[in-house]
Design a protein around this motif. Structure first.
Motif, PDB file in Angstrom:
ATOM      1  N   MET A 117       0.835  -1.200   0.000  1.00 35.81           N
ATOM      2  CA  MET A 117       0.000   0.000   0.000  1.00 35.81           C
ATOM      3  C   MET A 117       0.869   1.249   0.000  1.00 35.81           C
ATOM      4  SD  MET A 117      -1.200   0.126   4.015  1.00 35.81           S
ATOM      5  CE  MET A 117      -1.370   1.933   4.027  1.00 35.81           C
ATOM      6  N   ASP A 118       0.287   2.334  -0.472  1.00 39.76           N
ATOM      7  CA  ASP A 118       0.932   3.646  -0.382  1.00 39.76           C
ATOM      8  C   ASP A 118       1.009   4.026   1.089  1.00 39.76           C
ATOM      9  OD1 ASP A 118       1.788   6.297  -0.775  1.00 39.76           O
ATOM     10  OD2 ASP A 118      -0.285   6.999  -0.996  1.00 39.76           O
ATOM     11  N   ASP A 119       2.206   4.338   1.571  1.00 38.75           N
ATOM     12  CA  ASP A 119       2.379   4.627   2.990  1.00 38.75           C
ATOM     13  C   ASP A 119       1.601   5.867   3.431  1.00 38.75           C
ATOM     14  OD1 ASP A 119       3.490   4.102   5.555  1.00 38.75           O
ATOM     15  OD2 ASP A 119       5.017   5.634   5.216  1.00 38.75           O
ATOM     16  N   SER A 120       1.334   6.782   2.506  1.00 35.12           N
ATOM     17  CA  SER A 120       0.573   7.981   2.845  1.00 35.12           C
ATOM     18  C   SER A 120      -0.934   7.742   2.769  1.00 35.12           C
ATOM     19  CB  SER A 120       0.953   9.126   1.912  1.00 35.12           C
ATOM     20  OG  SER A 120       0.532   8.862   0.587  1.00 35.12           O
ATOM     21  N   GLU A 121      -1.339   6.579   2.271  1.00 26.88           N
ATOM     22  CA  GLU A 121      -2.757   6.192   2.151  1.00 26.88           C
ATOM     23  C   GLU A 121      -3.528   7.161   1.257  1.00 26.88           C
ATOM     24  OE1 GLU A 121      -4.609   5.293   5.882  1.00 26.88           O
ATOM     25  OE2 GLU A 121      -2.785   4.395   6.713  1.00 26.88           O
ATOM     26  N   VAL A 122      -2.869   7.617   0.199  1.00 26.88           N
ATOM     27  CA  VAL A 122      -3.497   8.564  -0.719  1.00 26.88           C
ATOM     28  C   VAL A 122      -3.623   7.967  -2.119  1.00 26.88           C
ATOM     29  CG1 VAL A 122      -3.270  10.812  -1.843  1.00 26.88           C
ATOM     30  CG2 VAL A 122      -2.700  10.565   0.590  1.00 26.88           C
ATOM     31  N   VAL A 123      -2.522   7.435  -2.644  1.00 28.04           N
ATOM     32  CA  VAL A 123      -2.486   6.941  -4.019  1.00 28.04           C
ATOM     33  C   VAL A 123      -2.767   5.433  -4.031  1.00 28.04           C
ATOM     34  CG1 VAL A 123      -1.112   6.827  -6.120  1.00 28.04           C
ATOM     35  CG2 VAL A 123      -0.752   8.699  -4.491  1.00 28.04           C
ATOM     36  N   LYS A 124      -3.512   4.979  -5.038  1.00 25.41           N
ATOM     37  CA  LYS A 124      -3.875   3.562  -5.121  1.00 25.41           C
ATOM     38  C   LYS A 124      -2.780   2.765  -5.829  1.00 25.41           C
ATOM     39  CE  LYS A 124      -8.859   3.977  -4.704  1.00 25.41           C
ATOM     40  NZ  LYS A 124     -10.169   3.535  -5.231  1.00 25.41           N
ATOM     41  N   THR A 125      -1.655   2.611  -5.129  1.00 25.42           N
ATOM     42  CA  THR A 125      -0.516   1.885  -5.687  1.00 25.42           C
ATOM     43  C   THR A 125      -0.308   0.538  -5.003  1.00 25.42           C
ATOM     44  OG1 THR A 125       0.922   3.121  -4.165  1.00 25.42           O
ATOM     45  CG2 THR A 125       0.702   3.962  -6.413  1.00 25.42           C
ATOM     46  N   GLY A 126      -1.272   0.101  -4.185  1.00 27.79           N
ATOM     47  CA  GLY A 126      -1.149  -1.181  -3.508  1.00 27.79           C
ATOM     48  C   GLY A 126      -1.471  -2.345  -4.422  1.00 27.79           C
ATOM     49  N   ALA A 127      -0.876  -3.498  -4.119  1.00 27.50           N
ATOM     50  CA  ALA A 127      -1.064  -4.689  -4.940  1.00 27.50           C
ATOM     51  C   ALA A 127      -1.133  -5.932  -4.051  1.00 27.50           C
ATOM     52  CB  ALA A 127       0.069  -4.831  -5.954  1.00 27.50           C
ATOM     53  N   LEU A 128      -1.602  -7.028  -4.638  1.00 19.05           N
ATOM     54  CA  LEU A 128      -1.705  -8.327  -3.970  1.00 19.05           C
ATOM     55  C   LEU A 128      -0.699  -9.281  -4.597  1.00 19.05           C
ATOM     56  CD1 LEU A 128      -3.113 -10.476  -2.170  1.00 19.05           C
ATOM     57  CD2 LEU A 128      -4.776 -10.770  -4.023  1.00 19.05           C
ATOM     58  N   TYR A 129       0.126  -9.939  -3.745  1.00 23.81           N
ATOM     59  CA  TYR A 129       1.205 -10.801  -4.220  1.00 23.81           C
ATOM     60  C   TYR A 129       1.090 -12.211  -3.637  1.00 23.81           C
ATOM     61  CZ  TYR A 129       3.578  -6.485  -5.616  1.00 23.81           C
ATOM     62  OH  TYR A 129       3.897  -5.289  -6.200  1.00 23.81           O
ATOM     63  N   ARG A 130       1.705 -13.147  -4.360  1.00 26.69           N
ATOM     64  CA  ARG A 130       1.910 -14.508  -3.861  1.00 26.69           C
ATOM     65  C   ARG A 130       3.393 -14.840  -4.012  1.00 26.69           C
ATOM     66  NH1 ARG A 130       1.662 -20.011  -6.255  1.00 26.69           N
ATOM     67  NH2 ARG A 130       0.950 -21.488  -4.638  1.00 26.69           N
ATOM     68  N   TRP A 131       3.979 -15.389  -2.955  1.00 30.77           N
ATOM     69  CA  TRP A 131       5.382 -15.802  -2.977  1.00 30.77           C
ATOM     70  C   TRP A 131       5.444 -17.289  -2.698  1.00 30.77           C
ATOM     71  CZ3 TRP A 131       9.160 -16.842   1.159  1.00 30.77           C
ATOM     72  CH2 TRP A 131      10.491 -16.829   0.715  1.00 30.77           C
ATOM     73  N   ALA A 132       5.925 -18.040  -3.660  1.00 27.01           N
ATOM     74  CA  ALA A 132       5.987 -19.495  -3.540  1.00 27.01           C
ATOM     75  C   ALA A 132       7.173 -20.014  -4.330  1.00 27.01           C
ATOM     76  CB  ALA A 132       4.704 -20.143  -4.059  1.00 27.01           C
ATOM     77  N   ASP A 133       7.906 -20.945  -3.734  1.00 25.17           N
ATOM     78  CA  ASP A 133       9.082 -21.550  -4.388  1.00 25.17           C
ATOM     79  C   ASP A 133      10.077 -20.484  -4.847  1.00 25.17           C
ATOM     80  OD1 ASP A 133       7.986 -24.150  -4.068  1.00 25.17           O
ATOM     81  OD2 ASP A 133       6.766 -23.833  -5.862  1.00 25.17           O
ATOM     82  N   GLY A 134      10.195 -19.417  -4.048  1.00 27.16           N
ATOM     83  CA  GLY A 134      11.142 -18.353  -4.367  1.00 27.16           C
ATOM     84  C   GLY A 134      10.705 -17.426  -5.469  1.00 27.16           C
ATOM     85  N   GLU A 135       9.472 -17.563  -5.953  1.00 27.64           N
ATOM     86  CA  GLU A 135       8.983 -16.740  -7.056  1.00 27.64           C
ATOM     87  C   GLU A 135       7.887 -15.804  -6.559  1.00 27.64           C
ATOM     88  OE1 GLU A 135       6.856 -17.196 -11.462  1.00 27.64           O
ATOM     89  OE2 GLU A 135       7.735 -18.942 -10.472  1.00 27.64           O
ATOM     90  N   LEU A 136       8.001 -14.537  -6.899  1.00 26.35           N
ATOM     91  CA  LEU A 136       7.030 -13.525  -6.493  1.00 26.35           C
ATOM     92  C   LEU A 136       6.138 -13.189  -7.679  1.00 26.35           C
ATOM     93  CD1 LEU A 136       6.225 -11.543  -4.178  1.00 26.35           C
ATOM     94  CD2 LEU A 136       7.761  -9.877  -5.262  1.00 26.35           C
ATOM     95  N   THR A 137       4.802 -13.273  -7.467  1.00 30.22           N
ATOM     96  CA  THR A 137       3.832 -13.014  -8.526  1.00 30.22           C
ATOM     97  C   THR A 137       2.827 -11.975  -8.063  1.00 30.22           C
ATOM     98  OG1 THR A 137       4.017 -15.312  -9.273  1.00 30.22           O
ATOM     99  CG2 THR A 137       2.132 -14.055 -10.072  1.00 30.22           C
ATOM    100  N   ARG A 138       2.609 -10.955  -8.896  1.00 36.52           N
ATOM    101  CA  ARG A 138       1.591  -9.941  -8.606  1.00 36.52           C
ATOM    102  C   ARG A 138       0.262 -10.418  -9.196  1.00 36.52           C
ATOM    103  NH1 ARG A 138       3.269  -4.217 -10.595  1.00 36.52           N
ATOM    104  NH2 ARG A 138       4.763  -4.482  -8.893  1.00 36.52           N
ATOM    105  N   HIS A 139      -0.764 -10.557  -8.340  1.00 33.95           N
ATOM    106  CA  HIS A 139      -2.054 -11.099  -8.772  1.00 33.95           C
ATOM    107  C   HIS A 139      -3.136 -10.050  -8.958  1.00 33.95           C
ATOM    108  CE1 HIS A 139      -1.593 -15.543  -8.650  1.00 33.95           C
ATOM    109  NE2 HIS A 139      -0.580 -15.250  -7.844  1.00 33.95           N
TER     110      HIS A 139
END
Length: 285
Positions: A117-139
């Motif tokens: 998430m945006d630390d200032s809670e203003v801009v919608k720059t947050g995302a949902l991720y999955r980390w598995a087997d050393g691989e990071l995926t943005r969902h």
């Protein structure tokens, strides 16, 4: 259910979050995001322990080898409780320096899901991720404030929140893949904060500025509320040997002027409940 929640640790956290039960240690881990602290509460003895963190920390979740994986701003860190050492193991969002990591969840397959998430809670720059087997995926992307996710007992539905929008989203989940993004529920009596699931499929949602924990059926119907003596509940999670102890983190962030009338804002609470939660899964490294 008992009549009232019990204050078990009056630590006055600015933004306590992410309670997670550690069955091996018989302890509860949680964080203070803005206070840059990692905390452990052991109910059998009442012992407490705290560690400073390298930066703002959104979650700390147990792994199979006894370490914790922590969502620290800028990346995932491995934390060794015996030494107190944090080690960066996965950079996250180097291209979004305004962001920090927030809530997280471990799936039954040992994969780690978490949001940013945006630390200032203003801009919608947050995302949902999955980390598995050393691989990071943005969902998923475009969140104001992420919270969650968590899974239904059968693992077929994943819930994730945009707290700024007071919205609980649901996705069809199949072996780490998401589809059919939809609105599951909206909270009008507070901001939908951290979620947890009980064994009957009831979703428990902390209400930031809502004085409690909202409960939703699998169909998205609001079926109850656990009232709390403080207005800012960030997350509820199940613990104890029988998973019937509901632990709730709270915060005084945004409500510093209310601490006179609510002196236990930022404390850790516990409530004995009838229906157990789901076991805390361990991260597979």
């Amino acid at each position: 259910m008992s009549a009232a929640a019990e204050l078990v640790w009056d630590l006055g956290a600015e933004l306590a979050e992410g309670p997670a039960w550690d069955a091996v240690r018989g302890a509860l881990w949680f964080v203070d995001i803005k206070g840059r602290g990692l905390h452990r509460y052991t109910p059998a003895t009442g012992d407490t322990a705290s560690w400073d963190t390298p930066d703002q920390i959104g979650f700390a979740l147990p792994a199979e080898d006894g370490s914790l994986v922590c969502g620290v701003r800028g990346g995932l860190h491995r934390f060794e409780p015996d030494t107190g050492v944090f080690t960066l193991i996965q950079p996250v969002e180097q291209d979004r320096p305004q962001n920090r990591l927030n809530d997280g969840f471990v799936a039954p397959d040992g994969s780690l899901w978490f949001g940013s998430m945006d630390d200032s809670e203003v801009v919608k720059t947050g995302a949902l991720y999955r980390w598995a087997d050393g691989e990071l995926t943005r969902h998923d992307d475009g969140y104001g404030v992420t919270n969650g996710p968590c899974l239904s007992p059968d693992g077929r539905t994943l819930y994730h929140h945009d707290t700024l929008a007071r919205t609980i989203l649901a996705f069809d989940h199949d072996d780490g893949a998401l589809s059919n993004r939809r609105v599951f529920a909206v909270t009008d009596d507070g901001y939908a904060d951290g979620p947890s699931m009980d064994s009957a499929g009831v979703l428990h949602v902390g209400l930031f500025n809502g004085w409690g924990v909202a409960q939703f059926s699998p169909e998205g119907e609001r079926i109850g509320k656990i009232d709390m003596p403080v207005q800012t509940v960030t997350k509820a999670a199940f613990g104890g040997e029988d998973l019937r102890d509901l632990y709730m983190t709270t915060a005084w962030l945004g409500n510093a002027d209310k601490r006179g009338e609510q002196p236990t804002l930022g404390g850790l609470y516990r409530l004995r409940v009838k229906t157990p939660g789901l076991p805390q899964n361990l991260i597979r490294l």
